[in-house]
Write a protein that holds these residues in place. Structure first.
Motif, PDB file in Angstrom:
ATOM      1  N   ARG A 205       0.828  -1.212   0.000  1.00  0.00           N
ATOM      2  CA  ARG A 205       0.000   0.000   0.000  1.00  0.00           C
ATOM      3  C   ARG A 205       0.860   1.259   0.000  1.00  0.00           C
ATOM      4  NH1 ARG A 205      -4.959  -1.767   4.137  1.00  0.00           N
ATOM      5  NH2 ARG A 205      -5.938  -3.216   2.652  1.00  0.00           N
ATOM      6  N   ARG A 206       2.049   1.157   0.512  1.00  0.00           N
ATOM      7  CA  ARG A 206       2.946   2.318   0.532  1.00  0.00           C
ATOM      8  C   ARG A 206       3.476   2.623  -0.856  1.00  0.00           C
ATOM      9  NH1 ARG A 206       8.643   3.228   1.531  1.00  0.00           N
ATOM     10  NH2 ARG A 206       8.958   5.195   2.660  1.00  0.00           N
ATOM     11  N   SER A 207       3.888   1.575  -1.590  1.00  0.00           N
ATOM     12  CA  SER A 207       4.440   1.798  -2.928  1.00  0.00           C
ATOM     13  C   SER A 207       4.500   0.490  -3.705  1.00  0.00           C
ATOM     14  CB  SER A 207       5.848   2.390  -2.840  1.00  0.00           C
ATOM     15  OG  SER A 207       6.429   2.499  -4.122  1.00  0.00           O
ATOM     16  N   ILE A 208       4.084   0.551  -4.967  1.00  0.00           N
ATOM     17  CA  ILE A 208       4.284  -0.546  -5.917  1.00  0.00           C
ATOM     18  C   ILE A 208       5.065   0.033  -7.093  1.00  0.00           C
ATOM     19  CG2 ILE A 208       3.211  -2.159  -7.516  1.00  0.00           C
ATOM     20  CD1 ILE A 208       0.793  -2.264  -5.664  1.00  0.00           C
ATOM     21  N   TYR A 209       6.225  -0.557  -7.372  1.00  0.00           N
ATOM     22  CA  TYR A 209       7.002  -0.087  -8.520  1.00  0.00           C
ATOM     23  C   TYR A 209       7.846  -1.250  -9.019  1.00  0.00           C
ATOM     24  CZ  TYR A 209       9.827   2.914 -11.515  1.00  0.00           C
ATOM     25  OH  TYR A 209      10.437   3.492 -12.599  1.00  0.00           O
ATOM     26  N   THR A 210       7.430  -1.842 -10.131  1.00  0.00           N
ATOM     27  CA  THR A 210       8.075  -3.073 -10.597  1.00  0.00           C
ATOM     28  C   THR A 210       9.266  -2.832 -11.530  1.00  0.00           C
ATOM     29  OG1 THR A 210       6.459  -3.238 -12.408  1.00  0.00           O
ATOM     30  CG2 THR A 210       5.943  -4.397 -10.363  1.00  0.00           C
ATOM     31  N   GLU A 211       9.487  -1.590 -11.971  1.00  0.00           N
ATOM     32  CA  GLU A 211      10.626  -1.308 -12.847  1.00  0.00           C
ATOM     33  C   GLU A 211      11.947  -1.263 -12.078  1.00  0.00           C
ATOM     34  OE1 GLU A 211      10.568   2.005 -15.530  1.00  0.00           O
ATOM     35  OE2 GLU A 211       8.412   1.856 -15.827  1.00  0.00           O
ATOM     36  N   GLY A 212      11.901  -0.731 -10.864  1.00  0.00           N
ATOM     37  CA  GLY A 212      13.122  -0.473 -10.114  1.00  0.00           C
ATOM     38  C   GLY A 212      14.032  -1.675  -9.909  1.00  0.00           C
ATOM     39  N   PRO A 213      13.484  -2.836  -9.517  1.00  0.00           N
ATOM     40  CA  PRO A 213      14.359  -3.985  -9.279  1.00  0.00           C
ATOM     41  C   PRO A 213      15.221  -4.377 -10.476  1.00  0.00           C
ATOM     42  CG  PRO A 213      12.221  -4.372  -8.295  1.00  0.00           C
ATOM     43  CD  PRO A 213      12.096  -3.104  -9.081  1.00  0.00           C
ATOM     44  N   THR A 214      14.718  -4.184 -11.702  1.00  0.00           N
ATOM     45  CA  THR A 214      15.515  -4.520 -12.885  1.00  0.00           C
ATOM     46  C   THR A 214      16.777  -3.659 -12.931  1.00  0.00           C
ATOM     47  OG1 THR A 214      13.541  -5.135 -14.127  1.00  0.00           O
ATOM     48  CG2 THR A 214      15.508  -4.656 -15.398  1.00  0.00           C
ATOM     49  N   ARG A 215      16.639  -2.386 -12.623  1.00  0.00           N
ATOM     50  CA  ARG A 215      17.801  -1.498 -12.631  1.00  0.00           C
ATOM     51  C   ARG A 215      18.696  -1.755 -11.423  1.00  0.00           C
ATOM     52  NH1 ARG A 215      13.753   1.847 -15.229  1.00  0.00           N
ATOM     53  NH2 ARG A 215      12.944   2.558 -13.211  1.00  0.00           N
ATOM     54  N   HIS A 216      18.097  -2.109 -10.286  1.00  0.00           N
ATOM     55  CA  HIS A 216      18.909  -2.495  -9.128  1.00  0.00           C
ATOM     56  C   HIS A 216      19.787  -3.701  -9.479  1.00  0.00           C
ATOM     57  CE1 HIS A 216      16.471  -0.625  -5.528  1.00  0.00           C
ATOM     58  NE2 HIS A 216      16.903   0.273  -6.384  1.00  0.00           N
ATOM     59  N   LEU A 217      19.166  -4.707 -10.111  1.00  0.00           N
ATOM     60  CA  LEU A 217      19.903  -5.923 -10.456  1.00  0.00           C
ATOM     61  C   LEU A 217      21.040  -5.612 -11.429  1.00  0.00           C
ATOM     62  CD1 LEU A 217      20.148  -8.968 -10.112  1.00  0.00           C
ATOM     63  CD2 LEU A 217      18.532  -9.252 -11.999  1.00  0.00           C
ATOM     64  N   SER A 218      20.786  -4.721 -12.380  1.00  0.00           N
ATOM     65  CA  SER A 218      21.845  -4.376 -13.337  1.00  0.00           C
ATOM     66  C   SER A 218      23.009  -3.697 -12.628  1.00  0.00           C
ATOM     67  CB  SER A 218      21.290  -3.488 -14.458  1.00  0.00           C
ATOM     68  OG  SER A 218      20.987  -2.184 -14.012  1.00  0.00           O
TER      69      SER A 218
END
Length: 297
Positions: A205-218
């Protein structure tokens, strides 16, 4: 919650305890919001005489998002790394370390005890190695060196970590978060089901953002082997690691301690890749004891 511009981007942070007390900066890991630092651990550190700051890394939670910035695929990055070629990525772990240092600067803090978990431990390693003037001590929690010869994560742990939820519906996201927590969590300290679901729901409920982990992993993959960098760490260092961590095996912690001059290592049986309630006081005692022992009153 307060937000501040640090290293040129907005970062969401929370600040606890007496501002006059020695500060601890908590840096969370891959795709995880600041809320993954249990408030019970934050309060335990405050009770032990510290000012505690936790924040959302870039691309997660309520901090700045790099919408639409493409990261290279994991297979491509892995191949390039094998040939000694550093892939071009949206940002690096060093950039993320500069975020943390920028946050300290924006808050007017000359130095802090730097504590990082998982990817946050990697970021904390960069802070200690490249910004030693900002680090009173380093505590690296269930993290690693990037040494390619170390044991890999268990397949089921890595699979659930990088698999995106089937949809963004709340219940689907909560189920996914609970499955992840169960898969990488502590076999010796299984989380209470109701508390776990409530904690995951708060984060969803605070935040949903599915793009970020891809850039974190890179950023993690591009960082490569940090062992040479770690030899330059000159601040007192504590390495904490679970002996039953399925995501970052305990050998990663041992390798971290072995490559930082004078580092202390503590491993705990039954501990996985989470921060269980049963270990809050133990972890707080270790962090606080390390900080106080390294910096005379």
């Amino acid at each position: 919650m307060p937000q501040i511009t640090a290293n040129g981007i907005p970062l969401e942070y929370e600040d606890y305890g007496d501002p006059a007390h020695p500060p601890i900066l908590l840096i969370m890991g891959f795709g995880a919001q600041l809320t993954l630092w249990p408030i019970e651990l934050v309060e335990a550190l405050v009770e032990r005489g510290f000012r505690v700051i936790r924040y959302d890394n870039r691309d997660v939670g309520l901090s700045h998002k790099f919408h639409g910035v493409k990261a290279p695929g994991i297979i491509k990055m892995t191949i390039l790394n094998k040939f000694g070629i550093t892939p071009k990525v949206p940002y690096t772990l060093e950039d993320m370390a500069n975020d943390g240092v920028g946050l300290l600067n924006a808050l007017g803090l000359e130095r802090a005890h730097i504590v990082g978990a998982s990817m946050g431990g990697m970021i904390a390693q960069h802070v200690a190695a490249k910004h030693a003037d900002k680090a009173l001590t380093l505590t690296s929690i269930f993290s690693t060196t990037g040494n390619p010869k170390l044991p890999a994560a268990k397949k089921e742990a890595m699979k659930v970590l990088i698999t995106r939820p089937a949809s963004l519906e709340e219940e689907v996201m909560v189920d996914h978060g609970v499955k992840l927590a169960r898969t990488i969590g502590s076999p010796g300290y299984p989380a209470d089901e109701e508390r776990l679901r409530d904690r995951v729901r708060v984060s969803v409920r605070r935040s949903i953002y599915t793009e970020g982990p891809t850039r974190h992993l890179s950023a993690i993959v591009a960082d490569g082997d940090r062992r040479e960098m770690l030899k330059d760490v000159a601040v007192p260092t504590l390495v904490l690691h679970g002996e039953d961590d399925p995501l970052v095996p305990v050998e990663g912690g041992r390798d971290t301690a072995a490559n930082i001059p004078g580092a202390k290592l503590k491993t705990i049986p039954g501990w996985g890749h989470d921060l269980p309630m049963e270990l809050v006081d133990t972890i707080a005692d270790e962090i606080a004891g390390h900080a106080k022992g390294a910096v005379p009153a």
